[in-house]
Enzyme design. Structure first.
Site, PDB file in Angstrom:
ATOM      1  N   TYR A 281       5.529  -1.405   7.442  1.00 63.58           N
ATOM      2  CA  TYR A 281       6.032  -1.446   6.170  1.00 63.58           C
ATOM      3  C   TYR A 281       7.444  -0.454   6.197  1.00 63.58           C
ATOM      4  O   TYR A 281       8.214  -1.086   5.983  1.00 63.58           O
ATOM      5  CB  TYR A 281       5.068  -0.512   5.233  1.00 63.58           C
ATOM      6  CG  TYR A 281       5.484  -0.438   3.867  1.00 63.58           C
ATOM      7  CD1 TYR A 281       5.213  -1.490   2.931  1.00 63.58           C
ATOM      8  CD2 TYR A 281       6.122   0.768   3.325  1.00 63.58           C
ATOM      9  CE1 TYR A 281       5.494  -1.536   1.564  1.00 63.58           C
ATOM     10  CE2 TYR A 281       6.402   0.839   2.037  1.00 63.58           C
ATOM     11  CZ  TYR A 281       6.064  -0.372   1.261  1.00 63.58           C
ATOM     12  OH  TYR A 281       6.691  -0.162  -0.282  1.00 63.58           O
TER      13      TYR A 281
ATOM     14  N   SER B  49      12.172   1.676  -0.425  1.00 61.85           N
ATOM     15  CA  SER B  49      10.919   2.320  -0.669  1.00 61.85           C
ATOM     16  C   SER B  49      11.497   3.646  -0.020  1.00 61.85           C
ATOM     17  O   SER B  49      12.382   3.748   0.398  1.00 61.85           O
ATOM     18  CB  SER B  49       9.970   1.877   0.289  1.00 61.85           C
ATOM     19  OG  SER B  49       8.850   2.760   0.537  1.00 61.85           O
TER      20      SER B  49
HETATM   21  P1  NDP Z   1       2.320  -5.120  -6.745  1.00 54.56           P
HETATM   22  O1  NDP Z   1       1.143  -5.427  -5.802  1.00 54.56           O
HETATM   23  O2  NDP Z   1       2.255  -4.856  -8.044  1.00 54.56           O
HETATM   24  O3  NDP Z   1       3.314  -6.437  -6.636  1.00 54.56           O
HETATM   25  C1  NDP Z   1       3.542  -7.103  -5.551  1.00 54.56           C
HETATM   26  C2  NDP Z   1       4.185  -8.695  -6.156  1.00 54.56           C
HETATM   27  O4  NDP Z   1       4.652  -9.323  -4.902  1.00 54.56           O
HETATM   28  C3  NDP Z   1       3.263  -9.297  -6.740  1.00 54.56           C
HETATM   29  O5  NDP Z   1       3.834  -9.783  -7.929  1.00 54.56           O
HETATM   30  C4  NDP Z   1       3.162 -10.460  -5.997  1.00 54.56           C
HETATM   31  O6  NDP Z   1       2.575 -11.587  -6.746  1.00 54.56           O
HETATM   32  C5  NDP Z   1       4.244 -10.395  -5.150  1.00 54.56           C
HETATM   33  N1  NDP Z   1       4.247 -11.010  -3.633  1.00 54.56           N
HETATM   34  C6  NDP Z   1       3.434 -10.737  -2.752  1.00 54.56           C
HETATM   35  N2  NDP Z   1       3.578 -11.544  -1.688  1.00 54.56           N
HETATM   36  C7  NDP Z   1       4.249 -12.475  -1.918  1.00 54.56           C
HETATM   37  C8  NDP Z   1       4.640 -13.753  -1.309  1.00 54.56           C
HETATM   38  N3  NDP Z   1       4.353 -13.949  -0.110  1.00 54.56           N
HETATM   39  N4  NDP Z   1       5.444 -14.582  -2.010  1.00 54.56           N
HETATM   40  C9  NDP Z   1       5.720 -14.327  -3.412  1.00 54.56           C
HETATM   41  N5  NDP Z   1       5.263 -13.212  -3.915  1.00 54.56           N
HETATM   42  C10 NDP Z   1       4.680 -12.440  -3.313  1.00 54.56           C
HETATM   43  O7  NDP Z   1       3.321  -3.974  -6.169  1.00 54.56           O
HETATM   44  P2  NDP Z   1       4.548  -3.335  -6.632  1.00 54.56           P
HETATM   45  O8  NDP Z   1       4.969  -3.664  -7.588  1.00 54.56           O
HETATM   46  O9  NDP Z   1       4.045  -1.679  -6.334  1.00 54.56           O
HETATM   47  O10 NDP Z   1       5.489  -3.445  -5.449  1.00 54.56           O
HETATM   48  C11 NDP Z   1       6.836  -4.388  -5.484  1.00 54.56           C
HETATM   49  C12 NDP Z   1       7.899  -3.803  -4.461  1.00 54.56           C
HETATM   50  O11 NDP Z   1       8.219  -2.566  -4.663  1.00 54.56           O
HETATM   51  C13 NDP Z   1       7.317  -4.131  -3.068  1.00 54.56           C
HETATM   52  O12 NDP Z   1       8.258  -4.728  -2.170  1.00 54.56           O
HETATM   53  C14 NDP Z   1       6.974  -2.724  -2.859  1.00 54.56           C
HETATM   54  O13 NDP Z   1       6.968  -2.599  -1.274  1.00 54.56           O
HETATM   55  C15 NDP Z   1       8.017  -1.932  -3.274  1.00 54.56           C
HETATM   56  N6  NDP Z   1       7.645  -0.456  -3.784  1.00 54.56           N
HETATM   57  C16 NDP Z   1       6.516  -0.185  -4.258  1.00 54.56           C
HETATM   58  C17 NDP Z   1       6.271   1.373  -4.528  1.00 54.56           C
HETATM   59  C18 NDP Z   1       5.264   1.792  -5.295  1.00 54.56           C
HETATM   60  O14 NDP Z   1       5.088   3.025  -5.300  1.00 54.56           O
HETATM   61  N7  NDP Z   1       4.353   0.756  -5.931  1.00 54.56           N
HETATM   62  C19 NDP Z   1       7.164   2.174  -3.886  1.00 54.56           C
HETATM   63  C20 NDP Z   1       8.274   1.711  -3.057  1.00 54.56           C
HETATM   64  C21 NDP Z   1       8.621   0.451  -2.931  1.00 54.56           C
HETATM   65  P3  NDP Z   1       1.440 -12.673  -6.141  1.00 54.56           P
HETATM   66  O15 NDP Z   1       0.486 -11.882  -5.538  1.00 54.56           O
HETATM   67  O16 NDP Z   1       1.405 -13.527  -7.193  1.00 54.56           O
HETATM   68  O17 NDP Z   1       2.055 -13.297  -5.076  1.00 54.56           O
END
Ligand code: NDP
Length: 254
Positions: free
Chosen positions: A157, A144
């Protein structure tokens, strides 16, 4: 050599049912790879599978909570059994709780560490033997801007995302001998469920991101398809231990 052809390769994407993970999964599928979508929400998994299958590659999904080590091992074994191999793992599952440092509970700290960081440790170790046995592999860890910068509302985070980069470097050193390349991607501000929540909670965030990002826009999940194909395939065979921003220039703006 077809540097960006992933035909015959198998990619696991944790959190592949939405947001950045789904954007990367689209990249893999478009380049010919089979995709395993991993997430806790079965309905979202199924929708992602339906969409990715339209790209003409084998796609499966698994309901897994990646904070649990045994579940990660089971997931990797099932993926290898179903698709015959594992070439790519994206450790993308993640979440955030935004508060001032003094306001977090211990439970919230551990929840974030487990979800964002320990999960990547579990999943990487779970795929290792299979990748090694097939002659190599690719691991992509999602960091991130908080891998580089601080912010008042995101101490746990930021700890997980800084940890992702250091863990990437350590795994890259350990597994280079097995022809496994381990790299991190550092997304900028991307329009997903996670940041929609953030924009609702942090006044002025939306405008600050626009003002600070040289590209003049928020990123999209699909902005991550290209880096996924690059880091997931032969084009990056001598690239390991890096942390590559995909941020429209956010991290270089003076
Ligand atoms: P979303 O909330 O859209 O996606 C998060 C995903 O993680 C979902 O598919 C969710 O699926 C899954 N997830 C969360 N917890 C678990 C778990 N315990 N087991 C399995 N799956 C899990 O967020 P983003 O796409 O924005 O984020 C994706 C990654 O990118 C993260 O690591 C985030 O920190 C990182 N990120 C995002 C940024 C942004 O601006 N959006 C910037 C920098 C980094 P489900 O709920 O079905 O479990």
């Amino acid at each position: 050599m077809a540097l960006f052809d992933l035909t015959g390769r198998v990619a696991i994407v944790t959190g592949g049912n939405g947001g950045i993970g789904l954007g990367m999964a689209r990249g893999f599928a478009g380049a010919g790879a089979a995709v395993v979508v991993v997430g806790r929400n079965e309905k979202k998994n199924k929708e992602a599978v339906k969409e990715l299958e339209k790209l003409g590659v084998p796609v499966s999904s698994q309901v897994v909570d990646v904070t649990k080590e045994a579940a990660c091992r089971k997931m990797a074994a099932a993926a290898a059994k179903k698709h015959g191999r594992i070439d790519i793992l994206v450790n993308n599952a993640g979440t955030n709780i935004r508060k001032q440092p003094q306001d977090y509970t211990d439970e919230e700290w551990h929840f974030l560490i487990d979800t964002n960081l320990t999960s990547a440790f579990h999943c990487s170790r779970a795929v290792y033997e299979t990748m090694k046995a097939k002659g190599g592999g690719k691991i992509i860890n999602i960091g991130s801007m908080m891998s580089i910068f601080g912010a008042s509302f995101t101490a746990p985070y930021a700890a997980t995302k800084g940890g992702m980069v250091q863990m990437t470097r350590a795994f890259a050193c350990a597994w280079a001998k097995d022809n496994i390349q381990v790299n991190a991607v550092l997304p900028g501000w991307i329009d997903t469920d996670l940041t929609r929540q953030g924009r609702a909670q942090i006044p002025g965030l939306h405008e600050r991101v626009l003002a600070r990002t040289p590209a003049g826009r928020w990123g999209t999940p699909d902005d991550h398809a290209g880096i996924a194909v690059f880091l997931g395939g032969p084009a990056s065979d001598f690239v390991t231990g890096t942390a590559i921003p995909v941020d429209g220039g956010y991290s270089v703006q003076g």
